[in-house]
Design an enzyme around this catalytic site. Structure first.
Site, short mmCIF file in Angstrom:
data_model
loop_
_atom_site.label_atom_id
_atom_site.label_comp_id
_atom_site.label_asym_id
_atom_site.label_seq_id
_atom_site.Cartn_x
_atom_site.Cartn_y
_atom_site.Cartn_z
CD GLU A 42 -8.39 8.60 4.92
OE1 GLU A 42 -7.64 9.55 3.97
OE2 GLU A 42 -9.30 7.98 4.32
CB SER A 43 -2.01 8.09 4.40
OG SER A 43 -2.44 8.88 3.13
CB CYS A 51 -0.95 0.18 1.22
SG CYS A 51 -1.87 1.43 1.41
CE LYS A 81 -10.81 -3.85 3.75
NZ LYS A 81 -11.67 -3.16 3.32
CB VAL A 139 -4.12 -0.01 5.74
CG1 VAL A 139 -4.42 -1.40 6.59
CG2 VAL A 139 -3.82 -0.43 4.21
#
Ligand SMILES: N[C@@H](CCC(=O)N[C@@H](CS)C(=O)NCC(=O)O)C(=O)O
Length: 208
Positions: A64-65, A12, A39, A52
């Site tokens: 949330e990155s 990811c 999941k 993720v």
């Protein structure tokens, strides 16, 4: 320092930007990999979006990155964003742009529609052209200094390494500032081949 657990998937790009930030800041963290095709219930409890990365900080899930990166900027030195507010705003804007590039890439590798594939390929060529136009000098977005925006673009360019081995997409053509070093792979192969090792023998096999 709080305890950090990063809920991850190995491929990811949004996870990778968080890993880059944590690593650049020298933060110790546990990485917990999940299967996105199945999941686990505990993960769905933690993550409202079911995506993720999730960074669990002393038991509190941050998802949330972009939010994870900002939280790390707020709390852990060294700062990876530039100090000047306007430059920082510009970097944030290009980070958003990077996320839109990732959405295009996801369509490119998922679609079964030839026309959509072609239009996404052209869209990517255009967007990478905007990055090329913005760059000042290698190796980083702002030349000699690594900044947070680079944590977004590193994972993006890893896709092109693979795409180049599959076909000629022209996405990086005539863009010397973003192009990966074309001779690097061959030089590395020659270096490995000269070691007389198990891997050397494999590297000397004719390529498919
Ligand atoms: N906007 C999210 C995007 C994260 C994302 O798309 N993660 C993907 C893996 S790369 C995911 O978890 N997908 C699972 C799903 O959508 O069910 C972020 O920046 O964190």
């Amino acid at each position: 320092m709080p305890s950090f657990t990063l809920i991850s998937h190995p491929l990811c790009p949004y996870v990778q930007r968080a890993v880059i930030s944590l690593t650049e800041k020298g933060v110790a963290f546990e990485r917990r990999t999940i299967d996105l095709a199945a999941k686990p219930g505990w993960f769905l409890e933690l993550s409202p979006t079911g995506k993720v990365p999730v960074l669990v900080v002393d038991g509190t899930p941050v998802f949330e990155s972009a939010v994870i990166l900002e939280y790390l900027e707020d709390t852990v030195a060294p700062a990876l964003h530039p100090a000047d507010p306007l430059v920082r705003a510009e970097h944030r804007a290009f980070m958003e742009f990077g996320s839109s590039i990732l959405s295009d890439i996801a369509v490119l590798y998922s679609t079964q529609d030839d026309n959509l594939f072609e239009s996404k390929s052209q869209e990517l060529e255009r967007k990478i052209g905007r990055i090329e136009a913005r760059l000042v000098a290698r190796p980083w977005f702002d030349g000699p200094r690594f900044s947070l925006v680079d944590a977004v673009y590193g994972p993006i360019f890893r896709y092109f390494d693979l795409f180049e081995t599959i076909g000629d997409f022209d996405i990086l053509s005539n863009k010397p500032k973003v192009a990966t070093d074309e001779g690097y792979k061959d030089r590395l192969r020659a270096f490995v081949a000269a070691r007389g090792s198990v891997l050397s023998a494999m590297a000397l096999q004719p390529q498919a």
